[in-house]
Design a protein around this motif. Structure first.
Motif, PDB file in Angstrom:
ATOM      1  N   UNK A  29     -19.066 -47.965  36.712  1.00 39.09           N
ATOM      2  CA  UNK A  29     -18.593 -48.184  38.069  1.00 39.09           C
ATOM      3  C   UNK A  29     -18.614 -49.669  38.427  1.00 39.09           C
ATOM      4  N   UNK A  30     -19.595 -50.369  37.895  1.00 33.08           N
ATOM      5  CA  UNK A  30     -19.692 -51.807  38.167  1.00 33.08           C
ATOM      6  C   UNK A  30     -18.483 -52.551  37.603  1.00 33.08           C
ATOM      7  N   UNK A  31     -18.005 -52.109  36.441  1.00 35.59           N
ATOM      8  CA  UNK A  31     -16.821 -52.732  35.857  1.00 35.59           C
ATOM      9  C   UNK A  31     -15.612 -52.551  36.770  1.00 35.59           C
ATOM     10  N   UNK A  32     -15.457 -51.334  37.313  1.00 34.42           N
ATOM     11  CA  UNK A  32     -14.355 -51.080  38.251  1.00 34.42           C
ATOM     12  C   UNK A  32     -14.504 -51.939  39.495  1.00 34.42           C
ATOM     13  N   UNK A  33     -15.743 -52.084  39.939  1.00 33.67           N
ATOM     14  CA  UNK A  33     -16.001 -52.897  41.117  1.00 33.67           C
ATOM     15  C   UNK A  33     -15.609 -54.350  40.882  1.00 33.67           C
ATOM     16  N   UNK A  34     -15.980 -54.878  39.727  1.00 28.92           N
ATOM     17  CA  UNK A  34     -15.632 -56.261  39.392  1.00 28.92           C
ATOM     18  C   UNK A  34     -14.120 -56.423  39.311  1.00 28.92           C
ATOM     19  N   UNK A  35     -13.452 -55.451  38.702  1.00 29.17           N
ATOM     20  CA  UNK A  35     -11.997 -55.522  38.560  1.00 29.17           C
ATOM     21  C   UNK A  35     -11.281 -55.532  39.904  1.00 29.17           C
ATOM     22  N   UNK A  36     -11.690 -54.646  40.807  1.00 33.70           N
ATOM     23  CA  UNK A  36     -11.002 -54.582  42.093  1.00 33.70           C
ATOM     24  C   UNK A  36     -11.276 -55.834  42.920  1.00 33.70           C
ATOM     25  N   UNK A  37     -12.491 -56.361  42.831  1.00 29.24           N
ATOM     26  CA  UNK A  37     -12.802 -57.570  43.594  1.00 29.24           C
ATOM     27  C   UNK A  37     -12.105 -58.785  43.000  1.00 29.24           C
ATOM     28  N   UNK A  38     -11.926 -58.789  41.674  1.00 29.79           N
ATOM     29  CA  UNK A  38     -11.226 -59.904  41.038  1.00 29.79           C
ATOM     30  C   UNK A  38      -9.754 -59.917  41.425  1.00 29.79           C
ATOM     31  N   UNK A  39      -9.196 -58.739  41.679  1.00 29.72           N
ATOM     32  CA  UNK A  39      -7.785 -58.655  42.044  1.00 29.72           C
ATOM     33  C   UNK A  39      -7.523 -58.709  43.531  1.00 29.72           C
ATOM     34  N   UNK A  40      -8.573 -58.911  44.299  1.00 35.96           N
ATOM     35  CA  UNK A  40      -8.420 -58.937  45.753  1.00 35.96           C
ATOM     36  C   UNK A  40      -7.579 -60.122  46.202  1.00 35.96           C
ATOM     37  N   UNK A  41      -6.624 -59.863  47.082  1.00 36.87           N
ATOM     38  CA  UNK A  41      -5.814 -60.934  47.662  1.00 36.87           C
ATOM     39  C   UNK A  41      -6.592 -61.548  48.815  1.00 36.87           C
TER      40      UNK A  41
END
Length: 600
Positions: A29-41
């Motif tokens: 879940x942490x990986x998904x969290x990092x991915x979504x935050x990295x792609x945040x506009x």
């Protein structure tokens, strides 16, 4: 640790192992969290807080006061130190003796309802110190004197937001409910909570918007917004819905209802038991309701004039054509009520008498007092909104929703976040909260016209609001009118609505204050027998005097409004089916525009 019922849960080696296994799931879940935050506009930072100049002015004023009156500052500091030391000493004594003194009778706070906030020395100390810190912050803010009233109001508001944000219930290590559930579920509640958090972030492109309702439980047109009707007209701004008659005859003059386009119209048709739309048809009226577009970047240049021309004026003309009448009774809710006022001024100046009467639901027209929105209607925030709007072309629904939620942050942000992210609970299947989360984007140009020209400059009651070649003014609103306001409305405070109605030019005005707030005070069916309302025909007095001298009536204001409307709705005619040869039925209600979700 003891549970809320006073029992000590059994924690075996097997429980510990399962807890470890669940904790390992956090990695994925942490990986998904990092991915979504990295792609945040990224969005404009000005949307997240006031300009630092506010805090600089507050600090300057505070230290100036301290310099002039050092004894006052020392008194506050000594009081804070004393309470902090006493809190610590009490916690030490409780740990040693195993006994905790009874509470001091402080005002109940739902956040601290778990018995452990009283019986456990650790949690009791955390709670007491938090409350001590909160009192110290409020006291320090209250002591700042050399600030303008708006700056003082903003400082008070934002300091309270800090207090609420730092509540111990918002953190796992200091939330006994969350810790108990984590142990009881062997960590599964935390896994589910993290899944909820990641899901909400992914659904909003990295913006944290707490989901308030179980979206899978509702379908617009399926189990909400189900009153029978048809879309009989559509243009780039709106769909016009005509509802099917529920009586054999109807009043000759139809009603056209304009809901706000910040939210969707089906708040007035959530379910049969509380549907104003259904109720109106059952009283023998031909009812039309506008369903607005949900703006995207292609609508960036749409302004207030487009809402008036292609929304209000067009809807009125189409309703007149379908019903073969010369006049309609118009209703405007919230921002649509404000725009209905602008439209009535325009019609007055054009000599057009198409509107026979007007009803305003929770409508502000005089923005001289901004109430709880004052913190967000100053230049630093509005400049930030304008920068974001210029970038996106629209004012996105999440920005509007977040602002509204922070006016009631305990109930609409922190409590739901705790339940979802720390307790791992599924949001409730609550239709009102589902509607609240189904927001709409605003066209960029329209949003800035509204914020600058109406909210900030208050042009409509001052020199006039320049629009469509006219200088629109509140005194031109001269049709018979009724204004329905709500006693605890924090969005359109009834006193400010009252000031606006007082300045309207109509010789026939009725003003009503319903109990409850912005939604519940309006969606208040007679069958519920829940909220009453106040009336007073004398609108010359100030607002406080008006309410003091008003008559209170048990129950909903709906029947009273219908009696007022009946006198302005003409004779009975055979019930009208939906549409006509020039207005074919395009699709069943609630239409297609309402189904469009807001861009994130």
């Amino acid at each position: 640790m003891t549970t809320s019922d006073g029992q000590t849960p059994e924690v075996t080696e097997e429980h510990i192992e399962r807890l470890k296994e669940n904790m390992e799931k956090v990695e994925e879940l942490s990986k998904r969290l990092v991915e979504v935050m990295a792609g945040k506009t990224p969005h404009t930072p000005a949307l997240d807080g006031p300009n630092q100049e506010l805090y600089a002015r507050a600090a300057t004023a505070y230290w100036a006061e301290a310099w002039q009156n050092p004894a006052k500052l020392m008194e506050q500091q000594v009081e804070y130190w004393s309470k902090s030391v006493l809190n610590f000493a009490e916690a030490q004594r409780a740990m040693t003796s195993g006994q905790v003194e009874e509470t001091d009778g402080a005002k109940p706070d739902r956040r601290f309802s778990n018995p452990m906030w009283e019986t456990n020395p650790y949690f009791r100390f955390v709670r007491q110190q938090y409350q001590t810190n909160a009192q110290a912050i409020r006291q320090a803010v209250a002591s700042v004197e050399d600030l303008e009233a708006k700056d003082k109001q903003r400082l008070t508001y934002f300091s309270q937001q800090i207090i609420d944000m730092m509540a111990p219930t918002n953190f796992l290590a200091t939330n006994p409910d969350a810790l108990e559930k984590a142990v009881e579920t062997e960590g599964q509640s935390l896994i589910k909570g993290l899944e909820n958090l990641v899901s909400d972030l992914e659904a909003n492109d990295g913006e944290l918007v707490v989901k308030l309702a179980d979206e899978s439980a509702f379908e617009v047109g399926g189990n909400i917004a189900t009153t029978p009707g048809d879309v009989v007209y559509r243009n780039r701004m709106m769909e016009l819905i005509q509802y099917k008659p529920a009586t054999e005859t109807v009043h000759e003059t139809p009603i056209v209802l304009f809901p706000p386009w910040i939210n969707k119209f089906y708040i007035l048709d959530l379910k049969a038991q509380n549907s104003l739309i259904k109720w109106v048809t059952e009283q023998g009226y031909t009812l039309f309701v506008v369903s607005w577009i949900n703006a995207d970047s292609s609508h960036a240049d749409i302004g207030m004039e487009d809402y008036i021309q292609d929304g209000f004026l067009t809807a009125i003309e189409e309703v007149k054509s379908i019903c073969k009448v010369k006049q309609v009774n118009a209703v405007g809710y919230c921002i649509a009520g404000t725009t209905l006022s602008l439209t009535l001024s325009l019609l007055k100046q054009r000599g057009d008498k198409s509107v026979k009467s007007a009803t305003f639901f929770t409508t502000l027209t005089d923005f001289g007092e901004q109430g709880e929105f004052t913190p967000f209607l100053q230049n630093d925030f509005v400049d930030g909104i304008e920068e974001q709007v210029n970038r996106d072309g629209i004012l996105k629904a999440w920005i509007i929703g977040r602002t509204m939620s922070f006016l009631r942050s305990k109930d609409l942000i922190y409590t739901p976040a705790i339940k979802s992210y720390m307790m791992g609970e599924t949001p409730p299947a609550f239709d009102l909260l589902y509607w609240n989360g189904d927001g709409a984007n605003l066209p960029g140009r329209m949003a800035m016209q509204y914020l600058r020209g109406l909210c900030q400059s208050n042009d409509f009651v001052k020199d006039g609001f320049d629009l469509m070649g006219h200088k629109l003014h509140i005194k031109d609103v001269d049709v018979p009118l009724m204004a329905i306001t709500c006693e605890t409305d924090h969005i359109a405070a009834w006193k400010y609505c009252y000031h606006g109605v007082q300045q309207m030019g109509s010789r026939s005005k009725s003003f009503v204050v319903s109990e409850s707030g912005h939604i519940a005070g309006i969606v208040n069916p007679p069958s519920k027998k829940k909220y009453g309302h106040y009336t007073n025909p004398d609108l010359k007095a100030d607002a406080d005097t008006w309410l003091k001298q008003a008559d209170f009536h048990e129950g909903s204001w709906w029947p009273m409004w219908e009696a007022w409307l009946k006198k302005r709705s003409g004779k009975q005619v055979p019930a009208r089916d939906t549409g006509d040869s020039d207005h074919p039925r395009l699709c069943p209600a609630p239409g297609t525009y309402v189904q469009v979700k807001a861009n994130r």
